[in-house]
Design an enzyme around this catalytic site. Structure first.
Site, short mmCIF file in Angstrom:
data_model
loop_
_atom_site.label_atom_id
_atom_site.label_comp_id
_atom_site.label_asym_id
_atom_site.label_seq_id
_atom_site.Cartn_x
_atom_site.Cartn_y
_atom_site.Cartn_z
CG HIS A 109 -1.82 1.19 1.35
ND1 HIS A 109 -2.44 1.77 0.26
CD2 HIS A 109 -2.21 1.91 2.43
CE1 HIS A 109 -3.18 2.79 0.68
NE2 HIS A 109 -3.04 2.89 1.99
CG ASP A 192 -6.59 1.33 -0.62
OD1 ASP A 192 -7.00 0.24 -1.06
OD2 ASP A 192 -6.34 1.52 0.58
CD GLU A 232 -33.25 -9.78 2.19
OE1 GLU A 232 -33.40 -9.17 1.11
OE2 GLU A 232 -34.19 -10.26 2.84
CB SER A 253 -38.04 -8.69 -7.90
OG SER A 253 -37.96 -7.48 -7.16
#
Length: 339
Positions: A109, A192, A232, A253
């Site tokens: 990093h 990042d 969920e 859906s």
């Protein structure tokens, strides 16, 4: 578009016979060390005295040491994968004075190099190899004969072969199988930090919390609110991860898809994007880096306060109860160990 390199572009002989030292054995450190060892390289793990990770590294068959001064003198390649806030001390106290002329200094990093907390000596290569996945995935993909894509950047090219050495390292940890994208220390660091703060961690956790609180305040059961606003989320993230927006919208859906199109921009709106721009500016001008290091030097009072408060929150208490109903979940809260 980023230039992408693969295994065929790497020359593994550039690391043959070289002593590679991995400073740290956490998420990334253990994956780098084990993958490089299994790629046929000479790897030593260096940890602070008393580190709980020493035994794990030894059990895994790796050479270990706690003498940072002595191992630094022998290192041809030094990869730093300890926490950002500790890297300057390692550099100042051990690596800067001891690394051999012509050695390659690696980072996973770019924080310390980009914000000039670590300024590599002019005779050293300075290279970034940043896998775009957690260490356990870097390790598991390697064992499966695949690889996690990596980023590569050259901050200093003293040898004239810094990129080539970096590509050899990336190949050694499996990154060349997935692809190695060229970037800069600046780009990797700033994007990042922004992703973590505005979207992946800060943005997501705050969105979940706000949604949960909105439903509970309106009189809905907290258990139902937890399922709808947190539990969920994995379904949606997995769909996004595997196939992007189109895949997610195809799989949900029609009602959910229409709600996405017609309501999402009312939540993440112009005011939200303006605040994202402010966050990005704080990253770019170094004020976040200074704020974070100040926080660490004061003993992390803000983080400790939030760590103490989080388990007491309603969403966490409800979540713990509901997760106990789902034995297939493997998640657990663990304290971070300083490597």
């Amino acid at each position: 578009m980023a230039k992408i390199y693969y295994d065929k572009d790497a020359d593994p002989s550039l690391l043959k016979g070289k002593k590679i030292v991995i400073f740290g054995y956490g998420s990334q450190g253990h994956a780098h060390a084990l993958n490089l060892k299994e790629s046929g390289y000479d790897v030593t793990v260096c940890l602070r005295s008393g580190s709980k990770s020493l035994k794990r590294a030894e059990v895994a068959g790796l050479k270990t040491t706690t003498d940072a001064d002595e191992i630094s003198k022998k290192a041809d390649v030094a990869m730093i994968v300890i926490p950002d806030e500790d890297q300057k001390k390692l550099w100042d106290n051990h690596l800067e004075k001891n690394l051999k002329k012509g050695s390659a200094l690696f980072f996973a990093h770019g924080f310390n190099v980009h914000f000039k907390r670590v300024v590599p000596r002019a005779d050293l290569d300075c290279i970034l190899i940043a896998p775009k996945g957690p260490g356990h995935l870097v390790r598991s993909q390697f064992k499966d004969g695949q690889g996690v894509p990596c980023l590569i950047a050259v901050g200093q090219n003293a040898s004239g072969k810094a990129k080539e050495i970096g590509l050899a390292y990336a190949k050694g940890i499996g990154g060349g199988r997935g692809g190695v994208l060229e970037t800069t220390f600046k780009e990797e660091t700033e994007t990042d930090l922004f992703g973590e703060q505005a979207v992946l961690c800060g943005g997501t956790s705050s969105l979940i919390q706000a949604g949960f609180e909105t439903l509970v305040k309106a009189g809905y059961q907290p258990e139902i609110a937890y399922f709808e606003c947190l539990h969920e989320l994995k379904l949606i993230v997995d769909l996004l991860y595997n196939g992007g927006f189109s895949n997610m919208r195809y799989s949900i859906s029609n009602t959910a898809e229409y709600g996405d199109y017609s309501r999402g921009a009312r939540i993440i709106n112009a005011a939200t994007k303006k605040e994202m721009e402010n966050i990005l500016k704080e990253i770019q001008n170094g004020s976040f880096a200074k704020e974070y290091i100040d926080e660490c030097e004061k003993g992390n009072p803000t983080m400790r306060r939030h760590r103490e408060q989080t388990p007491k929150s309603l969403i966490e208490r409800v979540g713990e109860q509901l997760r106990n109903m789902m034995p297939w979940l493997q998640g657990s809260v663990q304290k971070k160990e300083q490597q």
